[in-house]
Design a protein around this motif. Sequence first.
Motif, short mmCIF file in Angstrom:
data_model
loop_
_atom_site.label_atom_id
_atom_site.label_comp_id
_atom_site.label_asym_id
_atom_site.label_seq_id
_atom_site.Cartn_x
_atom_site.Cartn_y
_atom_site.Cartn_z
N HIS A 155 0.82 -1.20 0.00
CA HIS A 155 0.00 0.00 0.00
C HIS A 155 0.87 1.26 0.00
O HIS A 155 2.08 1.20 0.20
N PHE A 156 0.19 2.40 -0.20
CA PHE A 156 0.88 3.68 -0.27
C PHE A 156 0.08 4.75 0.47
O PHE A 156 -1.15 4.73 0.47
N MET A 157 0.79 5.68 1.10
CA MET A 157 0.13 6.85 1.67
C MET A 157 0.51 8.07 0.83
O MET A 157 1.59 8.14 0.26
N VAL A 158 -0.42 9.01 0.76
CA VAL A 158 -0.25 10.17 -0.12
C VAL A 158 -0.14 11.47 0.67
O VAL A 158 0.81 12.22 0.51
N SER A 159 -1.11 11.77 1.51
CA SER A 159 -1.09 13.01 2.29
C SER A 159 -1.99 12.87 3.50
O SER A 159 -2.88 12.01 3.53
N ALA A 160 -1.77 13.72 4.51
CA ALA A 160 -2.48 13.58 5.78
C ALA A 160 -3.10 14.90 6.19
O ALA A 160 -2.49 15.97 6.03
N GLY A 210 -11.65 15.78 14.94
CA GLY A 210 -10.20 15.96 14.91
C GLY A 210 -9.41 14.72 14.58
O GLY A 210 -8.21 14.64 14.88
N ALA A 211 -10.04 13.73 13.96
CA ALA A 211 -9.30 12.53 13.53
C ALA A 211 -8.32 12.89 12.42
O ALA A 211 -8.48 13.91 11.74
N ILE A 212 -7.30 12.05 12.25
CA ILE A 212 -6.36 12.23 11.15
C ILE A 212 -6.82 11.36 9.99
O ILE A 212 -7.06 10.16 10.14
N ARG A 213 -6.95 11.97 8.83
CA ARG A 213 -7.32 11.25 7.61
C ARG A 213 -6.10 11.20 6.69
O ARG A 213 -5.56 12.24 6.31
N VAL A 214 -5.68 10.00 6.35
CA VAL A 214 -4.54 9.83 5.44
C VAL A 214 -5.07 9.34 4.10
O VAL A 214 -5.60 8.23 3.99
N ILE A 215 -4.98 10.19 3.08
CA ILE A 215 -5.34 9.79 1.72
C ILE A 215 -4.35 8.72 1.27
O ILE A 215 -3.13 8.94 1.32
N SER A 216 -4.85 7.58 0.84
CA SER A 216 -3.99 6.43 0.59
C SER A 216 -4.40 5.67 -0.67
O SER A 216 -5.47 5.90 -1.24
N ILE A 217 -3.52 4.77 -1.08
CA ILE A 217 -3.79 3.84 -2.17
C ILE A 217 -3.62 2.44 -1.59
O ILE A 217 -2.52 2.07 -1.16
N SER A 263 3.00 15.21 12.60
CA SER A 263 3.40 14.25 11.57
C SER A 263 2.77 12.90 11.86
O SER A 263 2.40 12.59 13.00
N VAL A 264 2.66 12.09 10.81
CA VAL A 264 2.00 10.80 10.95
C VAL A 264 2.58 9.82 9.94
O VAL A 264 3.03 10.21 8.86
N ALA A 265 2.55 8.55 10.31
CA ALA A 265 2.93 7.47 9.39
C ALA A 265 1.97 6.32 9.56
O ALA A 265 1.46 6.08 10.66
N ILE A 266 1.70 5.61 8.49
CA ILE A 266 0.91 4.39 8.55
C ILE A 266 1.88 3.21 8.51
O ILE A 266 2.76 3.15 7.65
N THR A 267 1.74 2.29 9.45
CA THR A 267 2.67 1.17 9.55
C THR A 267 1.91 -0.15 9.66
O THR A 267 0.68 -0.17 9.86
N THR A 268 2.64 -1.23 9.58
CA THR A 268 2.07 -2.55 9.79
C THR A 268 2.40 -3.08 11.17
O THR A 268 2.06 -4.21 11.51
N SER A 269 3.09 -2.27 11.99
CA SER A 269 3.49 -2.69 13.33
C SER A 269 2.79 -1.83 14.37
O SER A 269 2.65 -0.62 14.20
N LYS A 270 2.35 -2.45 15.47
CA LYS A 270 1.66 -1.70 16.53
C LYS A 270 2.51 -1.55 17.78
O LYS A 270 2.03 -1.03 18.78
N LYS A 271 3.75 -2.00 17.76
CA LYS A 271 4.60 -1.94 18.95
C LYS A 271 5.18 -0.54 19.12
O LYS A 271 5.88 -0.04 18.25
N THR A 275 10.89 5.09 9.07
CA THR A 275 9.98 5.20 7.94
C THR A 275 9.72 6.66 7.63
O THR A 275 10.04 7.54 8.43
N ASP A 276 9.15 6.91 6.47
CA ASP A 276 8.79 8.28 6.10
C ASP A 276 7.51 8.69 6.80
O ASP A 276 6.56 7.91 6.90
N TYR A 277 7.50 9.92 7.27
CA TYR A 277 6.32 10.49 7.90
C TYR A 277 5.74 11.57 7.00
O TYR A 277 6.45 12.21 6.24
N LEU A 278 4.43 11.78 7.09
CA LEU A 278 3.77 12.83 6.36
C LEU A 278 3.50 14.01 7.29
O LEU A 278 3.11 13.82 8.44
N GLU A 279 3.66 15.20 6.76
CA GLU A 279 3.25 16.38 7.50
C GLU A 279 1.73 16.43 7.55
O GLU A 279 1.05 16.19 6.55
N ILE A 280 1.17 16.74 8.71
CA ILE A 280 -0.28 16.82 8.86
C ILE A 280 -0.74 18.24 8.55
O ILE A 280 -0.25 19.22 9.12
#
Length: 443
Positions: free
Chosen positions: A67-72, A80-87, A142-150, A157-162
């Motif tokens: 998957h890919f993230m585009v912008s946050a 006030g949730a964070i929405r990350v536009i993604s593919i 800033s925010v990142a989408i990951t596959t790890s919850k630890k 990883t790359d982070y997106l500016e919110i």
Amino acid sequence: MEKKGKFKVLLVLTFMAIIIFTLFLDHKDNHKHNTQATPLTRAPVTNYTIKIQEDLYSITPIKDSEHFMVSAFIDHRLDGAIRVISIIKRKNLQPLYCVYCTTKHDCKTVETEVQIHTDHFSFPYGASDVICKGKNMQRATSVAITTSKKDSADLRTDYLEIKNKLVTDNFKYNFTVCISNLFGSYNNVLQFAQTMEMYKLLGVQHVVIYNTSCGADLKKLLKHYESEGLLEIVSWPIDKFMNPSPGWNIKKHKGDLHYYGQLVTLNECIYRHMYQSRYVLLNDIDEIIMPYKYSNLQSLMEDLQSADPSKGVFLIENHIFPKTQFEDSGKFKRKEWKNISGINIMEHIYREPERKNVYNPTKMIVNPRKVEQTSVHSSLKNFGGSYHVPFNVCRIVHVRVPLQGSLTKEQLFVDKRVWDFENDLIPNVDRTLILSGLLKDSS
């Protein structure tokens, strides 16, 4: 003896140079080691290496996924949730987590809700929203989408500016046009210049293009409009990450993602301009959303909104002006534009009739603050509902290949709306082509 003395001096100097160079390398390695051991990677609660992704390169792979993230963006309508536009690759969706940071040392991990848009046209990848909900998200930078919850994981990883952190009604623009995708060797210079100049006359202050590639002449024109301040070009290198489809029909146009990611960019453009623009126009590069009852877009929208202030999506009918049918007098077949590539829309005043029992697709003018998700021809989720604008009030002038190619000129309707702007449109197009280096100045 003199030769032996010089040789000894040279030998000593060489030996000293080797020692100095060795000391320099040792200092560089120590500096590198110290940089890697900064407090950022030794944070007591989290262990994240924050690297903000630049807007210029607007597609970011999500590590250990397809998957890919585009912008946050902060979505103030969702508390006030964070929405990350993604593919998202639809059939390979695993649990995803949101890592959001208020400072370099204060990051938290929460579970996400993945919303794959219903309009994906059966392609493997689809436009999606990854929704992150947690405490103090409006303070996050800033925010990142990951596959790890630890929390303790070393997530490099790359982070997106919110963005959209503050709600405002002090808009920079009244009208922004979002042109979803530019790809291939598209070089329709004359039509694009005419469209841009027409939009300026109608009251548009800002145009956004998501650019994968284009022809050489059009690139010059884009550079001019960018330097003028009208155009914002968002780099969209989708072809570097997957095989995007050049069409919407997966049976005819194979690929991973619908039409070079058109649905992703349209949604991204809405959120990008949520607090920058009062209205956003969603249409293609060869279309003009044209008011017929009013002289400009401002007057049009004032009337439409006063009739129903709750509406936030305005559907505009698409109407085809075949590029194969030319106006008879030839009054706009100008010699100055003879060598400019592309279509001269002023020569094409014949409009196809509507077809019974055939859906006429619409494009949109939207209040971005009332749209949650959009497709190409209609909104998927919105606040307040949609309004179908009557044909005589506003419609799209779309000069292109005919859809009803068997019709004769006599079976088409004469529509000279573009001619109403000729006194300003023609000299403005000439000026633009000259400044772009595509037309010689004859004055």
